[in-house]
Structure formats: structure tokens, C-alpha cells
Enzyme design. Structure first.
Site, mmCIF file in Angstrom:
data_model
loop_
_atom_site.group_PDB
_atom_site.id
_atom_site.type_symbol
_atom_site.label_atom_id
_atom_site.label_comp_id
_atom_site.label_asym_id
_atom_site.label_seq_id
_atom_site.Cartn_x
_atom_site.Cartn_y
_atom_site.Cartn_z
ATOM 1 N N LYS A 180 6.772 -3.678 -4.402
ATOM 2 C CA LYS A 180 8.157 -3.217 -4.324
ATOM 3 C C LYS A 180 8.698 -3.337 -2.911
ATOM 4 O O LYS A 180 9.845 -3.685 -2.696
ATOM 5 C CB LYS A 180 8.228 -1.762 -4.793
ATOM 6 N N ARG A 240 4.660 0.458 -6.318
ATOM 7 C CA ARG A 240 4.728 -0.395 -5.129
ATOM 8 C C ARG A 240 3.783 -1.597 -5.242
ATOM 9 O O ARG A 240 3.914 -2.549 -4.474
ATOM 10 C CB ARG A 240 4.343 0.421 -3.887
ATOM 11 N N TRP A 271 -3.042 -2.646 -1.457
ATOM 12 C CA TRP A 271 -2.629 -3.978 -1.906
ATOM 13 C C TRP A 271 -3.320 -4.933 -0.947
ATOM 14 O O TRP A 271 -2.955 -5.005 0.232
ATOM 15 C CB TRP A 271 -1.114 -4.074 -1.806
ATOM 16 N N HIS A 316 22.081 -35.424 -9.365
ATOM 17 C CA HIS A 316 21.438 -35.983 -8.163
ATOM 18 C C HIS A 316 19.913 -35.840 -8.221
ATOM 19 O O HIS A 316 19.245 -35.944 -7.196
ATOM 20 C CB HIS A 316 21.998 -35.305 -6.912
ATOM 21 N N ASN A 334 -1.342 2.023 5.967
ATOM 22 C CA ASN A 334 -0.454 0.963 5.473
ATOM 23 C C ASN A 334 -0.072 0.095 6.658
ATOM 24 O O ASN A 334 0.188 0.634 7.737
ATOM 25 C CB ASN A 334 0.862 1.540 4.949
ATOM 26 N N GLY A 335 0.049 -1.194 6.434
ATOM 27 C CA GLY A 335 0.493 -2.073 7.516
ATOM 28 C C GLY A 335 -0.612 -3.048 7.886
ATOM 29 O O GLY A 335 -1.591 -3.219 7.144
ATOM 30 N N GLU A 373 19.785 -15.475 -8.839
ATOM 31 C CA GLU A 373 19.204 -14.162 -9.118
ATOM 32 C C GLU A 373 18.700 -14.095 -10.566
ATOM 33 O O GLU A 373 17.642 -13.512 -10.833
ATOM 34 C CB GLU A 373 20.243 -13.072 -8.834
ATOM 35 N N LYS A 429 14.897 -13.151 -11.545
ATOM 36 C CA LYS A 429 14.559 -12.052 -12.469
ATOM 37 C C LYS A 429 13.646 -12.570 -13.562
ATOM 38 O O LYS A 429 12.635 -11.960 -13.876
ATOM 39 C CB LYS A 429 15.812 -11.481 -13.138
ATOM 40 N N CYS A 443 0.825 -1.207 0.000
ATOM 41 C CA CYS A 443 0.000 0.000 0.000
ATOM 42 C C CYS A 443 0.858 1.256 0.000
ATOM 43 O O CYS A 443 2.011 1.235 0.419
ATOM 44 C CB CYS A 443 -0.876 0.031 1.240
ATOM 45 N N GLU A 447 10.009 -13.678 -12.205
ATOM 46 C CA GLU A 447 9.126 -12.670 -11.621
ATOM 47 C C GLU A 447 8.584 -11.676 -12.636
ATOM 48 O O GLU A 447 7.490 -11.152 -12.449
ATOM 49 C CB GLU A 447 9.805 -11.933 -10.462
HETATM 50 C C1 F6R Z 1 13.169 -9.175 -6.706
HETATM 51 C C2 F6R Z 1 13.019 -8.258 -5.592
HETATM 52 C C3 F6R Z 1 12.711 -8.831 -4.263
HETATM 53 C C4 F6R Z 1 13.423 -8.012 -3.177
HETATM 54 C C5 F6R Z 1 12.973 -8.506 -1.796
HETATM 55 C C6 F6R Z 1 13.684 -7.758 -0.696
HETATM 56 O O1 F6R Z 1 13.497 -8.494 -7.886
HETATM 57 O O2 F6R Z 1 13.127 -7.066 -5.756
HETATM 58 O O3 F6R Z 1 13.029 -10.179 -4.192
HETATM 59 O O4 F6R Z 1 14.796 -8.163 -3.338
HETATM 60 O O5 F6R Z 1 11.594 -8.317 -1.658
HETATM 61 O O6 F6R Z 1 13.430 -6.397 -0.761
HETATM 62 P P1 F6R Z 1 14.355 -5.355 -0.035
HETATM 63 O O7 F6R Z 1 15.696 -5.388 -0.686
HETATM 64 O O8 F6R Z 1 13.661 -4.035 -0.223
HETATM 65 O O9 F6R Z 1 14.434 -5.774 1.399
#
Ligand code: F6R
Length: 607
Positions: free
Chosen positions: A602, A27, A75, A503, A101-102, A480, A484, A2, A487
């Protein structure tokens, strides 16, 4: 997650609130709303779906007069994304509106209590209890009502409130959820994120947990739980507005991939003094470091992967054992941590709920803590013993790119810095520092060497599954790379340690199965090569990521992505770049909403 905004000033509030909400779209959200006060009347408009629907409904805010108000992007957590559940929520008597938010953990008990007291609930949200509590506690002073309400809430909140008996004022409160005040001439703002404010003012006050704010056009007052004013001076944000705009790119993600050479330079530059790595944020002596028996790196998602990659440099150069723990696991694992443990938490946003909880857990057990964070003034930055900012600038795309590479850069620099204090790299310090200073230009080369990523995406985007394989740092980057890819493109992607294939996973390899093989470590090249041969002999199509002139791999791979030659200890920050580009172009081929992937947010401020 949110987002909230609030405005009070001499202009119509609604268009300003809508602009602020648009800046928070990244976000992640599924409904939105605003509440505007006109004289002593509060009007509320809410929609499901995009902010554009809210703009349409309110004629870009023109249909909603009033000089102060609050806005929200929701959200969904408690209750479906419907108009009833969207914020702002109104009190039964219509005098108060709240955005939140929260998560309010004790909302069920409060809901029961308030229902018995005669309050009527219109939504399924946890938030609605807040507005009824405010109505219940209001006896003519909003400060008092807000403090009494906050005292009843368990959980996390950033709150924005307006009261029709307090025209021209907006109120805010913070507990474990980010909230920032923007201070301007004859106007004041609040928001959950600086990016929603920076078009209007550069002067920010970061609220801390347990703090409240009362904003009128002429004053931004912060007060504590006793109602006493707290003096806080605004901090000036230095990055410019364009940093939070797309700047000609189709997507924030592509812009942020391209920004990586500059972002990594900004991470490094202030920390090289007289040709050596130096952190003025830290104060470790040799005995302090000798006293550390292990380092734990904890984080979530990509930040966790940054830890996986940076671990190799720390262990190799400092000879201290490094464990990597997912924050969501560490917090419930009764971890073996004491005053001889150094915990490094990594978070781009600085607001990830699991990472905050893990950090608190480690602190309680006596560990020394360092936070690697991008967002200035965030919760994690304020909780750790020392904070190292990555200085990557605002990252808007949900999928992190420059956040990740700058986090790894800090880990590399920490490895060199600690190792130098420990006296392990006397002869090699200059060479290691040079490797670090070369990172920005090598990242640029990794971009320039791979114009074929776009064409390769056309070849691979229809794949049902993609396997990423590698060893050591290559494996860390594979994790990673796979994240990427999955997602943003929604193509099922998994990373495997190349030596583990036989294995179990090799059973999945069949004719034309794409395998993305990372081979950027000279020392173990032959080993990865034999894994490539294993999958190829079972029919796999191999896209290899390797050095430009690596003849051994060139002759066996079907397709290639390249990086410039680099020492494996420092290669992860470079290797990831072609994989980011590949993921971006595959997602584009698949018509995905690249900057706002479905179901993702985000900043993950809930557990
Ligand atoms: C993937 C991504 C997430 C964040 C994770 C941690 O592209 O962005 O996996 O890395 O949610 O977020 P932060 O770094 O803000 O703690």
C-alpha cells in the site's frame, strides 16, 4: 510495505500487538513476528506467511505473557521471507529486540564492522545491524544507545526497540519512514499507521524525522538527537473506527469504490465559500500566479494518473503549461526547475519514497511546492510549502480508488481557484463551481448506471490481454483503468492513446481481442469512433464506456458501460468509476486476493 506496532500498559501486550498487526496487513507482507517483555525476559515469536499463523503459534497471544512489546509485518527486501529474516531481531545477549521499517543503506559496512567486533549475525537483513549497534552502545541508558545507533545509520527507518533492563518501556525512532505514537490512559502505543492504533486511542503524536520516543504506561516522551525532551501535543483523529472496517462489503476495495461520492464530497465541502472555490491552505496572489511559468505535477502510479487527468483542467482554465513527471524519473533527470516553477506532488499515503525524493529535489531547485495528500501528518505533508488534504478517510485496499478520485477533485478545484485569481473565468466561475459540486452525485450515478459490470466481468475475465483506448482525458483515465485491471486481476492490460494505435499497436488486434474504448468527450467523439471502427474491422470485441444516450457508440460497440453526461474537463473522476467496478469484478471472477494483490504494497516506502 513493512508495518510496526508497539504497546506498553496494564494489559497483556501480545493480543494487542496481534490486533495491531492485523490492521497493517493491507500494507502487504510476507512474514510477521512479536517480541514481548515479561519482567526482564524477552520472548520472540516469528512466522512466515499470514498473521493467522502467528495467532495460531501464540494461541492468539495468550501463550505469551508480558505487559509490553513490539510487533512487525515484513515485506522482504534484504533476504528471503524466512523466519530468520522476520523481525523482531534479538541482540546476541538477548537483552534487546528491534523491529524496523525502511532500508539501512550502509548496512554492509556496518555488518563488516560488527562482525569484526565479534557480533554474530543470524539473518540476511539490513535491520540486524541495528540491534547489534544498540547492544554495542548500551552503557545503561537506552536513550543514549538509541541516539548513538541512529547516528551510525544511513537510509530510512522507523524503529521499535525493547530492552530487558528497562522493563515496561518501549522505544522508537524515526527517519524518513512514518511512525505515530498513540496516547491512552495508562497505556501508550506506536505504529507505522494510524489504522493500527485507532481501535485503542484517538490521540496521536506524529513523530518527525530525527525524533525519538520513550513510552511507558504513564508517559509518552519525545526527545531529539541531543537527548532533550521535545514537547508535542497529541492530535485527535476524528474519523471513526468503522471507517477502517469492511462494513459489510466483501472487500475493502468495493467498500472504497462505493464510498467515493462521500469521499469526494468531504474533499469539496470545506473548500466552497459563498459559491466559490477557496483554499485556505494556499496564499497565492495574482502576481504570484503570473510569475509561474510552468506547473510540474509529479507522483507515482495512480497518483501520477490523477495528475495526467487533472492536467487538462489546469491548462484549459489557467493557461499555464503543465508537465507530468513520474517521480521516479524526475528525481534523476536533472529537471529544469526554478523559482518560476510550481510543483504539485500527489500522494495518497504521503510516504512514497520516490515522491518524497522528487519533492526534495524540486525544493532544492527553488520551486514552490504544493502537496496533495490523504494521510494527515505524513512525510510529504510536512515537507511541502503547502499541503492540501484530500480528506478521503483511510484507504485500506492496496489498489487506490477514492484516493485517486479525490486527488483529481483537488486538481479540478485548483484549476478553478487559480483561474479565478488570474481573472480568466469571471463569467464562468459559478458554472465551474457548480460542475465541481455535482461530482459526488455524478459519481453515484456512475455506480448506479453500471449493474452490468458484474456480468461483463464474467464475459471478459478469461481474456489474455485487455487494451484500453481513448484520447485526451479519456486516455488519462484509460491509463488508470488499465492499471486497476492489471494490478488486482492479473490480466495483462495496457492503455493506448487511440490515435497511436495505427502507429504500431494495431498489429496486436486480432479476432475477438477485447478493446475497452473510452468515449466520454463530445468534442473528439468522432475521432475515437473511427478508432473503434478500425479495431472492429480487424475483429476486435469492443466494450465502450460512454454517455447513456450516445447513439453513435451504442450502435457500434459490443458491450457498454455508462457515465452520466458531464463536461469532459471534469469527467475523469466519473469515468474511472465503472472501470474500477469492472476491474473489481474481473479480479473476483479470477479468484484474486483483491485487497492485497501479490507483490504489491500500500505504501511504497522504498525506492
Ligand atoms: C495503484 C496504487 C499505486 C499508488 C502509488 C503511489 O492502485 O495505489 O499505484 O498510486 O504507489 O502511492 P501514493 O499515492 O501513496 O504516493
Amino acid at each position: 510495505m513493512c508495518g510496526i506496532v508497539g504497546f506498553t500498559g496494564k494489559h497483556n501486550a501480545a493480543p494487542i500487538l496481534l490486533e495491531g498487526l492485523k490492521k497493517l496487513e493491507y500494507r502487504g507482507y510476507d512474514s510477521a513476528g512479536i517480541a514481548v517483555m515479561n519482567g526482564s525476559e524477552i520472548s520472540v515469536d516469528k512466522v512466515t506467511g499470514r498473521i493467522s499463523n502467528l495467532c495460531e503459534k501464540t494461541r492468539d497471544g495468550g501463550a505469551v505473557p508480558g505487559l509490553c512489546g513490539i510487533g512487525h509485518t515484513r515485506w522482504a527486501t534484504h533476504g528471503a521471507p524466512t523466519e530468520e529474516n522476520a523481525h523482531p531481531h534479538l541482540s546476541n545477549d538477548g537483552r534487546f529486540a528491534v523491529v524496523h521499517n525502511g532500508i539501512i543503506e550502509n548496512y554492509l559496512a556496518l555488518r563488516e564492522e560488527l562482525t569484526e567486533a565479534g557480533y554474530r549475525f543470524e539473518s540476511e537483513t539490513d535491520t540486524e545491524v541495528i540491534v547489534h549497534l544498540i547492544e554495542m552502545y548500551y552503557k545503561g541508558s537506552m536513550r543514549e544507545a538509541l541516539i548513538n545507533t541512529a547516528n551510525r545509520l544511513h537510509g530510512s527507518y522507523a524503529l521499535g526497540v525493547i530492552c530487558s533492563e528497562d522493563p515496561g518501556k518501549i522505544y522508537a525512532a524515526r527517519e524518513a519512514s512514518p511512525l505515530i505514537l498513540g496516547v491512552g490512559p495508562e497505556e501508550n502505543f506506536f505504529a507505522s499507521d494510524v489504522t493500527a492504533l485507532v481501535n485503542n486511542t484517538r490521540n496521536m503524536i506524529y513523530l518527525e524525522d530525527g525524533e525519538f520516543a520513550e513510552l511507558s504506561p504513564d508517559a509518552a516522551r519525545v526527545f531529539d538527537v541531543t537527548g532533550q525532551d521535545i514537547r508535542k501535543s497529541p492530535v485527535r483523529i476524528t474519523w471513526d473506527v468503522q471507517a477502517a472496517e469492511k462494513g459489510g462489503y466483501d472487500h475493502f476495495m468495493l467498500k472504497e469504490i462505493m464510498e467515493q461520492p462521500g469521499a469526494v464530497k468531504a474533499t469539496i465541502a470545506p473548500r466552497i465559500k459563498d459559491g466559490r472555490v477557496f483554499f485556505e491552505e494556499l496564499s497565492f496572489s495574482r502576481p504570484d500566479l503570473q510569475n509561474i511559468r510552468k506547473i510540474i505535477i509529479t507522483a507515482c502510479g495512480s497518483a501520477y494518473h490523477a495528475g495526467c487527468a487533472g492536467r487538462y483542467a489546469l491548462e484549459k482554465l489557467c493557461r499555464i503549461p503543465v508537465e507530468i513527471e513520474l517521480a521516479s524519473e524526475l528525481r534523476y533527470s536533472d529537471p529544469l526547475i526554478d523559482e518560476h516553477t510550481l510543483v504539485i506532488v500527489i500522494s495518497q499515503s504521503g510516504e512514497t519514497a520516490d515522491t518524497i525524493a522528487a519533492l526534495k529535489e524540486c525544493r532544492e531547485r527553488g520551486a514552490k511546492t504544493i502537496a496533495i495528500v490523504n494521510v494527515v501528518g505524513s512525510t510529504i505533508a510536512s515537507l511541502a510549502d503547502s499541503t492540501i488534504y484530500t480528506w478521503a478517510g483511510p484507504e485500506i485496499a492496496v489498489a487506490t480508488t477514492k484516493g485517486y478520485t479525490t486527488q483529481i477533485t483537488i486538481l479540478y478545484m485548483l484549476a478553478v481557484y487559480f483561474s479565478s485569481i488570474l481573472g480568466y473565468i469571471a463569467g464562468a466561475e459559478v458554472a465551474y463551481t457548480d460542475e465541481i459540486q455535482q461530482l459526488p452525485s455524478r459519481i453515484q450515478q456512475a455506480i448506479d448506471l453500471n449493474p452490468s459490470a458484474e456480468a461483463l466481468a464474467k464475459k471478459y475475465h478469461r481474456s489474455k490481454a485487455l487494451f484500453f483506448i481513448g484520447r485526451n482525458t479519456d486516455y488519462a483515465v484509460a491509463l488508470e483503468g488499465a492499471l486497476k485491471m492489471k494490478e488486482i486481476s492479473y490480466v495483462h492490460s495496457e492503455a493506448y492513446a487511440a490515435g497511436e494505435l495505427k502507429h504500431g499497436t494495431i498489429a496486436l488486434i486480432e479476432e475477438k481481442q477485447p478493446v475497452i474504448a473510452l468515449c466520454c468527450n463530445h468534442a473528439i467523439m468522432e475521432k475515437t469512433l473511427s478508432n473503434i471502427v478500425e479495431v472492429k474491422s480487424r475483429g476486435a470485441k469492443v466494450l465502450a464506456l460512454t454517455f447513456r444516450n450516445n447513439q453513435k457508440i451504442l450502435s457500434v460497440a459490443d458491450d457498454l458501460l455508462f457515465i452520466p453526461d458531464v463536461d469532459a474537463v471534469f469527467s475523469a473522476a466519473i469515468e474511472i468509476v465503472p472501470l474500477q467496478l469492472l476491474a473489481y469484478y474481473v479480479a473476483r471472477e479470477n479468484g484474486c486476493d483483491i485487497d492485497k494483490p501479490k507483490n504489491l504494497a500500500k505504501s511504497v516506502t522504498v525506492e
